[in-house]
Scaffold this motif. Structure first.
Motif, short mmCIF file in Angstrom:
data_model
loop_
_atom_site.label_atom_id
_atom_site.label_comp_id
_atom_site.label_asym_id
_atom_site.label_seq_id
_atom_site.Cartn_x
_atom_site.Cartn_y
_atom_site.Cartn_z
N ARG A 112 -37.50 -51.01 38.50
CA ARG A 112 -37.88 -52.42 38.59
C ARG A 112 -39.08 -52.71 37.69
O ARG A 112 -39.23 -53.83 37.20
CB ARG A 112 -38.18 -52.81 40.03
CG ARG A 112 -36.96 -52.71 40.96
CD ARG A 112 -37.33 -52.99 42.39
NE ARG A 112 -38.33 -52.02 42.86
CZ ARG A 112 -38.91 -52.10 44.07
NH1 ARG A 112 -38.61 -53.08 44.90
NH2 ARG A 112 -39.80 -51.19 44.44
N LEU A 113 -39.93 -51.71 37.47
CA LEU A 113 -41.06 -51.90 36.56
C LEU A 113 -40.56 -52.06 35.13
O LEU A 113 -41.08 -52.88 34.36
CB LEU A 113 -42.01 -50.70 36.66
CG LEU A 113 -43.24 -50.74 35.73
CD1 LEU A 113 -44.09 -51.99 35.99
CD2 LEU A 113 -44.08 -49.48 35.91
N VAL A 114 -39.53 -51.31 34.76
CA VAL A 114 -38.93 -51.45 33.44
C VAL A 114 -38.43 -52.87 33.23
O VAL A 114 -38.70 -53.51 32.20
CB VAL A 114 -37.76 -50.45 33.27
CG1 VAL A 114 -36.98 -50.74 31.99
CG2 VAL A 114 -38.28 -49.03 33.27
N GLN A 115 -37.70 -53.38 34.21
CA GLN A 115 -37.15 -54.74 34.11
C GLN A 115 -38.26 -55.78 34.03
O GLN A 115 -38.20 -56.73 33.22
CB GLN A 115 -36.27 -55.02 35.33
CG GLN A 115 -35.06 -54.12 35.45
CD GLN A 115 -33.98 -54.43 34.44
OE1 GLN A 115 -33.93 -55.53 33.89
NE2 GLN A 115 -33.11 -53.47 34.17
N ALA A 116 -39.28 -55.61 34.85
CA ALA A 116 -40.38 -56.59 34.89
C ALA A 116 -41.17 -56.60 33.58
O ALA A 116 -41.50 -57.67 33.05
CB ALA A 116 -41.30 -56.29 36.07
#
Length: 226
Positions: A112-116
């Motif tokens: 989710r950090l990658v996406q954010a």
């Protein structure tokens, strides 16, 4: 040789990952870029913090991923002489008007950090951003959704020794990997804060980036490496 301010610091008195330190570093002619660390909050906001807890960088206590941005904003970050509210990645990038290197290290091993981070940096295409991590799987995920942004794998402290050959744009080594300096790849060396170590690296190869807390002390060596 290019100098990158580790966590935005150019000397030991600066506050790690603070907006004040980062902008000051980017304003120095001898600094070629900055590095910062990012994590996710409970409500999936991206904040510029190195540690998983806020206890050592603020007047509060708690675990970043278990707190919302609103909860984190209740505290001040810095030290007794200077502090500021928690810094989000979006706020930081909005304040940067420079073509210098901006290294963003993914600290959470969380897709989710990658996406954010992808969603945020897509709005700042004029900045020269490089996404780095100790997690090769996160970097692969980032490449898959944003192949136009450069990536770099951190190698050191017994991590990623088996991943020297990879498809990322940069390898970022600790000093223990001095013998790898002749690899046919764009290189960076991180946490180089001693003059003796810097001299050994530059003697082998001068066309690399040094990530350091001591850019102000290494200025002359950058200009006159020999």
């Amino acid at each position: 040789m290019r100098l990158i301010a580790h966590r935005g610091k150019i000397d030991k008195h600066d506050i790690s990952n603070s907006k004040l330190s980062i902008l000051k570093a980017l304003g120095k002619p001898y600094v070629d870029g900055i590095e910062c660390d990012v994590r996710l909050t409970k409500d999936l906001e991206v904040v510029v913090i190195h540690d998983p807890v806020i206890d050592f960088v603020s007047n509060g206590t708690g675990i970043v991923k278990q707190m919302t941005l609103k909860q984190l904003k209740k505290y001040r970050y810095g030290n007794d002489s200077f502090s500021e509210p928690v810094l989000t990645l979006k706020q930081l990038l909005r304040s940067i008007h420079s073509d210098k290197l901006i290294l963003i290290e993914l600290k959470d091993h969380d897709e989710r950090l990658v996406q954010a981070v992808h969603r945020i940096i897509n709005k700042f295409s004029k900045l020269h951003i490089i996404v780095i991590s100790f997690s090769s799987s996160l970097l692969v995920s980032f490449q898959n959704i944003n192949p136009h942004v450069e990536t770099g794998l951190l190698i050191g402290y017994f991590l990623n020794q088996d991943k020297l050959e990879n498809d990322f744009d940069y390898n970022l080594f600790s000093f223990h990997y001095l013998d790898q300096i002749d690899m046919d790849k764009k290189l960076m060396y991180f946490n180089i804060n001693e003059k003796e170590k810097l001299e050994k690296i530059v003697k082998k190869r001068n066309d690399i980036c040094i990530i350091t807390d001591c850019a102000s002390q290494f200025e002359l060596m950058r200009l006159f490496p020999h």
